[in-house]
Scaffold this motif. Structure first.
Motif, mmCIF file in Angstrom:
data_model
loop_
_atom_site.group_PDB
_atom_site.id
_atom_site.type_symbol
_atom_site.label_atom_id
_atom_site.label_comp_id
_atom_site.label_asym_id
_atom_site.label_seq_id
_atom_site.Cartn_x
_atom_site.Cartn_y
_atom_site.Cartn_z
ATOM 1 N N ALA A 6 46.232 29.613 36.478
ATOM 2 C CA ALA A 6 44.898 29.654 36.877
ATOM 3 C C ALA A 6 44.252 30.963 36.307
ATOM 4 C CB ALA A 6 44.525 29.327 38.206
ATOM 5 N N LEU A 7 42.991 30.671 35.769
ATOM 6 C CA LEU A 7 42.135 31.710 35.205
ATOM 7 C C LEU A 7 40.786 31.812 36.092
ATOM 8 C CD1 LEU A 7 42.239 31.834 31.417
ATOM 9 C CD2 LEU A 7 43.729 32.833 33.078
ATOM 10 N N ILE A 8 40.484 32.971 36.830
ATOM 11 C CA ILE A 8 39.537 33.042 37.402
ATOM 12 C C ILE A 8 38.475 34.167 37.017
ATOM 13 C CG2 ILE A 8 40.481 32.051 39.583
ATOM 14 C CD1 ILE A 8 40.622 34.810 40.975
ATOM 15 N N GLY A 9 37.551 34.072 37.613
ATOM 16 C CA GLY A 9 36.397 35.356 37.008
ATOM 17 C C GLY A 9 34.881 34.593 36.782
ATOM 18 N N TYR A 10 34.054 35.690 36.692
ATOM 19 C CA TYR A 10 32.598 35.509 36.325
ATOM 20 C C TYR A 10 32.525 34.480 35.051
ATOM 21 C CZ TYR A 10 27.754 35.655 37.290
ATOM 22 O OH TYR A 10 26.546 35.477 37.504
ATOM 23 N N ARG A 11 31.567 33.633 34.890
ATOM 24 C CA ARG A 11 31.323 32.830 33.688
ATOM 25 C C ARG A 11 30.861 34.080 32.807
ATOM 26 N NH1 ARG A 11 26.006 30.049 35.917
ATOM 27 N NH2 ARG A 11 24.785 31.726 35.977
ATOM 28 N N GLY A 12 31.446 33.841 31.511
ATOM 29 C CA GLY A 12 31.207 34.795 30.559
ATOM 30 C C GLY A 12 32.471 35.819 30.402
ATOM 31 N N THR A 13 33.347 35.411 30.975
ATOM 32 C CA THR A 13 34.585 36.436 30.931
ATOM 33 C C THR A 13 35.769 36.010 30.180
ATOM 34 O OG1 THR A 13 35.688 35.561 32.807
ATOM 35 C CG2 THR A 13 34.324 37.488 33.191
ATOM 36 N N VAL A 82 34.712 29.020 42.557
ATOM 37 C CA VAL A 82 35.592 28.421 43.235
ATOM 38 C C VAL A 82 36.198 29.235 44.405
ATOM 39 C CG1 VAL A 82 37.620 29.001 41.859
ATOM 40 C CG2 VAL A 82 37.504 26.691 43.047
ATOM 41 N N ILE A 83 36.229 30.326 44.306
ATOM 42 C CA ILE A 83 36.802 31.520 45.191
ATOM 43 C C ILE A 83 36.172 31.661 46.858
ATOM 44 C CG2 ILE A 83 38.446 32.489 43.817
ATOM 45 C CD1 ILE A 83 35.189 34.052 44.611
ATOM 46 N N LEU A 84 34.999 31.002 46.553
ATOM 47 C CA LEU A 84 34.102 31.255 47.654
ATOM 48 C C LEU A 84 34.487 30.642 49.122
ATOM 49 C CD1 LEU A 84 30.567 31.009 45.972
ATOM 50 C CD2 LEU A 84 31.545 33.016 46.651
ATOM 51 N N ARG A 85 35.115 29.543 48.771
ATOM 52 C CA ARG A 85 35.856 28.793 50.121
ATOM 53 C C ARG A 85 37.171 29.210 50.235
ATOM 54 N NH1 ARG A 85 33.379 22.747 49.860
ATOM 55 N NH2 ARG A 85 31.390 23.374 50.235
ATOM 56 N N GLU A 86 37.386 29.546 51.661
ATOM 57 C CA GLU A 86 38.757 29.920 52.073
ATOM 58 C C GLU A 86 39.890 28.936 51.727
ATOM 59 O OE1 GLU A 86 41.007 31.625 56.134
ATOM 60 O OE2 GLU A 86 39.132 31.461 56.099
ATOM 61 N N SER A 87 39.536 27.807 51.698
ATOM 62 C CA SER A 87 40.540 26.489 51.454
ATOM 63 C C SER A 87 40.919 26.449 50.086
ATOM 64 C CB SER A 87 39.912 25.058 52.110
ATOM 65 O OG SER A 87 38.806 24.862 51.232
ATOM 66 N N ASN A 88 40.144 26.774 49.123
ATOM 67 C CA ASN A 88 40.335 26.955 48.123
ATOM 68 C C ASN A 88 41.110 28.114 47.576
ATOM 69 O OD1 ASN A 88 38.306 24.731 47.499
ATOM 70 N ND2 ASN A 88 36.744 25.871 46.539
ATOM 71 N N ARG A 89 40.775 29.291 48.060
ATOM 72 C CA ARG A 89 41.848 30.514 47.853
ATOM 73 C C ARG A 89 42.898 30.260 48.279
ATOM 74 N NH1 ARG A 89 37.058 32.556 50.228
ATOM 75 N NH2 ARG A 89 38.018 33.691 52.049
ATOM 76 N N ALA A 90 43.198 29.433 49.423
ATOM 77 C CA ALA A 90 44.679 29.271 49.888
ATOM 78 C C ALA A 90 45.278 28.307 49.014
ATOM 79 C CB ALA A 90 44.393 28.575 51.326
ATOM 80 N N ARG A 91 44.809 27.150 48.451
ATOM 81 C CA ARG A 91 45.202 26.165 47.605
ATOM 82 C C ARG A 91 45.741 26.908 46.304
ATOM 83 N NH1 ARG A 91 47.331 21.200 47.761
ATOM 84 N NH2 ARG A 91 47.064 20.150 45.597
ATOM 85 N N ILE A 92 44.732 27.929 45.875
ATOM 86 C CA ILE A 92 44.805 28.569 44.463
ATOM 87 C C ILE A 92 46.320 29.499 44.652
ATOM 88 C CG2 ILE A 92 44.338 30.345 42.942
ATOM 89 C CD1 ILE A 92 41.357 29.482 43.342
ATOM 90 N N ALA A 93 46.277 30.281 45.709
ATOM 91 C CA ALA A 93 47.459 30.937 46.077
ATOM 92 C C ALA A 93 48.698 30.082 46.214
ATOM 93 C CB ALA A 93 47.289 31.840 47.537
ATOM 94 N N ALA A 140 29.330 40.509 45.510
ATOM 95 C CA ALA A 140 29.789 39.659 46.685
ATOM 96 C C ALA A 140 31.194 39.013 46.593
ATOM 97 C CB ALA A 140 28.806 38.566 46.963
ATOM 98 N N ARG A 141 31.542 38.784 45.211
ATOM 99 C CA ARG A 141 32.720 37.997 44.811
ATOM 100 C C ARG A 141 33.761 38.804 44.742
ATOM 101 N NH1 ARG A 141 30.654 33.248 40.731
ATOM 102 N NH2 ARG A 141 29.172 32.176 42.276
ATOM 103 N N LEU A 142 33.693 40.286 44.530
ATOM 104 C CA LEU A 142 34.952 41.197 44.108
ATOM 105 C C LEU A 142 35.875 41.083 45.121
ATOM 106 C CD1 LEU A 142 35.632 43.531 42.142
ATOM 107 C CD2 LEU A 142 34.553 45.021 43.983
ATOM 108 N N PRO A 143 35.731 41.325 46.334
ATOM 109 C CA PRO A 143 36.782 41.101 47.347
ATOM 110 C C PRO A 143 37.771 39.813 47.169
ATOM 111 C CG PRO A 143 34.941 41.104 48.627
ATOM 112 C CD PRO A 143 34.647 41.373 47.128
ATOM 113 N N LEU A 144 36.842 38.570 47.112
ATOM 114 C CA LEU A 144 37.377 37.347 47.017
ATOM 115 C C LEU A 144 38.474 37.057 45.774
ATOM 116 C CD1 LEU A 144 34.474 35.333 48.394
ATOM 117 C CD2 LEU A 144 36.131 36.261 49.568
#
Length: 180
Positions: A6-13, A82-93, A140-144
């Motif tokens: 999976a690739l994550i990051g701000y749009r435009g990266t 997508v990383i804003l929700r804890e359940s999504n972060r858990a699913r990604i992990a 705001a999203r950096l730690p997530l």
């Protein structure tokens, strides 16, 4: 257990472009989660935001993530929030080896200014100028993003091909080895 990349990051990266290159190299299917959401909803992300609001979009995004991660050996370009929700972060992990693509706010703003899709299909999240919004949302999203990332790749000054090769060079062998 087999995993996805999976690739994550701000749009435009460069997530979508790099994901296509990685999928070709790995011989895996590539799915852009934002496109999946739009196809499932039958509307653009901007229309979803306008008609139902951000919460409804985030619900669709979470549902899409759930569906996409039921598979293995897929390259997933995930939406920037997508990383804003804890359940999504858990699913990604749980289901993905995750690469966070980064770039400075000024570089992201430059790239987005050249992308017509951003202007027509991606809503403003704050109503501020593009650079102010990028800086605020990224902060705001950096730690997530950090919480989710197995690997971090800076994309500024690199071609998508360079970024993809850097990822391939750093993938754990367990990700790409076939199970007996």
């Amino acid at each position: 257990m087999a995993m996805n990349l999976a690739l994550i990051g701000y749009r435009g990266t460069g997530k979508s472009h790099v994901a296509r290159l990685l999928a070709k190299s790995l011989g895996w299917p590539m799915v852009d989660a934002d496109v999946h959401v739009e196809q499932t909803a039958g509307r653009t992300i901007a229309q979803i935001f306008a008609d139902q609001g951000e919460a409804a979009f985030r619900d669709l995004e979470s549902s899409s993530l759930q569906t996409l991660t039921e598979h293995s050996e897929h390259v997933l370009s995930l939406g920037g929030g997508v990383i804003l929700r804890e359940s999504n972060r858990a699913r990604i992990a749980d289901r993905c080896f995750t690469v966070w693509l980064t770039a400075p706010p000024e570089e992201i703003a430059r790239r987005l200014s050249l992308d017509q899709v951003t202007h027509t299909q991606r809503p403003s999240l704050t109503g501020k100028s593009p650079l102010e919004e990028i800086a605020e949302v990224l902060a705001a999203r950096l730690p997530l993003y950090q919480q989710c990332a197995d690997l971090v790749i800076e994309t500024e000054g690199k071609t998508p091909e360079d970024v993809a090769q850097s990822i391939l060079d750093q993938l754990p062998s367990s990700l790409t080895q076939k199970e007996p």
